[in-house]
Design a protein around this motif. Structure first.
Motif, mmCIF file in Angstrom:
data_model
loop_
_atom_site.group_PDB
_atom_site.id
_atom_site.type_symbol
_atom_site.label_atom_id
_atom_site.label_comp_id
_atom_site.label_asym_id
_atom_site.label_seq_id
_atom_site.Cartn_x
_atom_site.Cartn_y
_atom_site.Cartn_z
ATOM 1 N N THR A 9 54.662 21.729 44.233
ATOM 2 C CA THR A 9 55.670 22.681 44.282
ATOM 3 C C THR A 9 56.313 22.534 43.029
ATOM 4 O O THR A 9 56.930 21.709 42.567
ATOM 5 C CB THR A 9 56.631 22.548 45.435
ATOM 6 N N CYS A 10 57.048 23.760 42.357
ATOM 7 C CA CYS A 10 58.127 23.652 41.388
ATOM 8 C C CYS A 10 59.267 23.516 41.982
ATOM 9 O O CYS A 10 59.475 23.063 43.021
ATOM 10 C CB CYS A 10 58.050 25.429 41.023
ATOM 11 N N GLN A 11 60.363 23.190 41.050
ATOM 12 C CA GLN A 11 61.789 22.860 41.321
ATOM 13 C C GLN A 11 62.342 24.055 42.133
ATOM 14 O O GLN A 11 63.175 23.675 42.920
ATOM 15 C CB GLN A 11 62.347 22.650 40.118
ATOM 16 N N CYS A 12 61.821 25.229 42.296
ATOM 17 C CA CYS A 12 62.461 26.310 42.977
ATOM 18 C C CYS A 12 61.865 26.165 44.416
ATOM 19 O O CYS A 12 62.112 26.937 45.198
ATOM 20 C CB CYS A 12 62.367 27.699 42.263
ATOM 21 N N GLY A 13 60.971 25.491 44.585
ATOM 22 C CA GLY A 13 60.104 25.222 45.952
ATOM 23 C C GLY A 13 58.744 26.227 46.069
ATOM 24 O O GLY A 13 58.128 25.993 47.031
ATOM 25 N N LEU A 14 58.498 26.903 45.095
ATOM 26 C CA LEU A 14 57.127 27.828 45.239
ATOM 27 C C LEU A 14 55.830 26.839 44.942
ATOM 28 O O LEU A 14 56.069 25.927 44.109
ATOM 29 C CB LEU A 14 57.322 28.764 44.160
ATOM 30 N N CYS A 28 56.352 27.277 37.945
ATOM 31 C CA CYS A 28 55.835 28.559 38.323
ATOM 32 C C CYS A 28 56.323 29.621 37.213
ATOM 33 O O CYS A 28 57.005 29.306 36.290
ATOM 34 C CB CYS A 28 56.541 28.785 39.841
ATOM 35 N N GLU A 30 58.285 32.118 37.311
ATOM 36 C CA GLU A 30 59.673 32.563 37.260
ATOM 37 C C GLU A 30 60.196 31.597 36.511
ATOM 38 O O GLU A 30 61.387 31.774 35.943
ATOM 39 C CB GLU A 30 60.116 32.765 38.681
ATOM 40 N N CYS A 31 60.134 30.255 36.728
ATOM 41 C CA CYS A 31 60.958 29.149 35.976
ATOM 42 C C CYS A 31 60.459 28.780 34.759
ATOM 43 O O CYS A 31 61.177 28.023 33.940
ATOM 44 C CB CYS A 31 60.789 27.955 36.950
ATOM 45 N N CYS A 50 58.389 23.977 31.325
ATOM 46 C CA CYS A 50 59.414 23.924 32.035
ATOM 47 C C CYS A 50 60.669 23.833 31.494
ATOM 48 O O CYS A 50 60.655 23.910 30.223
ATOM 49 C CB CYS A 50 59.531 22.422 32.995
#
Length: 75
Positions: A9-14, A28, A30-31, A50
């Motif tokens: 998972t990414c730091q945003c949760g995806l 992800c 987006e990030c 990142c």
């Protein structure tokens, strides 16, 4: 039989399968920060970084060194 891999998972949760080119952590679309990391115009390489590696010149020299100098030419 191999054990099942834990989804990353990414730091945003995806959940995703992309990795940062600087530190190999999952990131992800987006990030991530996208950079063209190639000098050859026939074979363009695109890398994702990142947020931590995008501003680090040791891991992403294209973002801080190259584009700052290029921006000065056009402003």
């Amino acid at each position: 039989m191999q054990p099942a891999l834990k989804p990353q998972t990414c730091q945003c949760g995806l959940y995703l399968d992309l990795a940062c080119a600087g530190c190999a952590r999952p990131v992800c679309p987006e990030c991530s920060h996208v950079e063209i990391t190639s000098l050859d115009t026939r074979h363009i390489t695109v890398s994702r970084f990142c947020p931590a590696c995008a501003g680090n010149p040791a891991k992403n020299p294209w973002g801080t060194l190259y584009w700052e100098n290029a921006r000065a030419l056009y402003t």
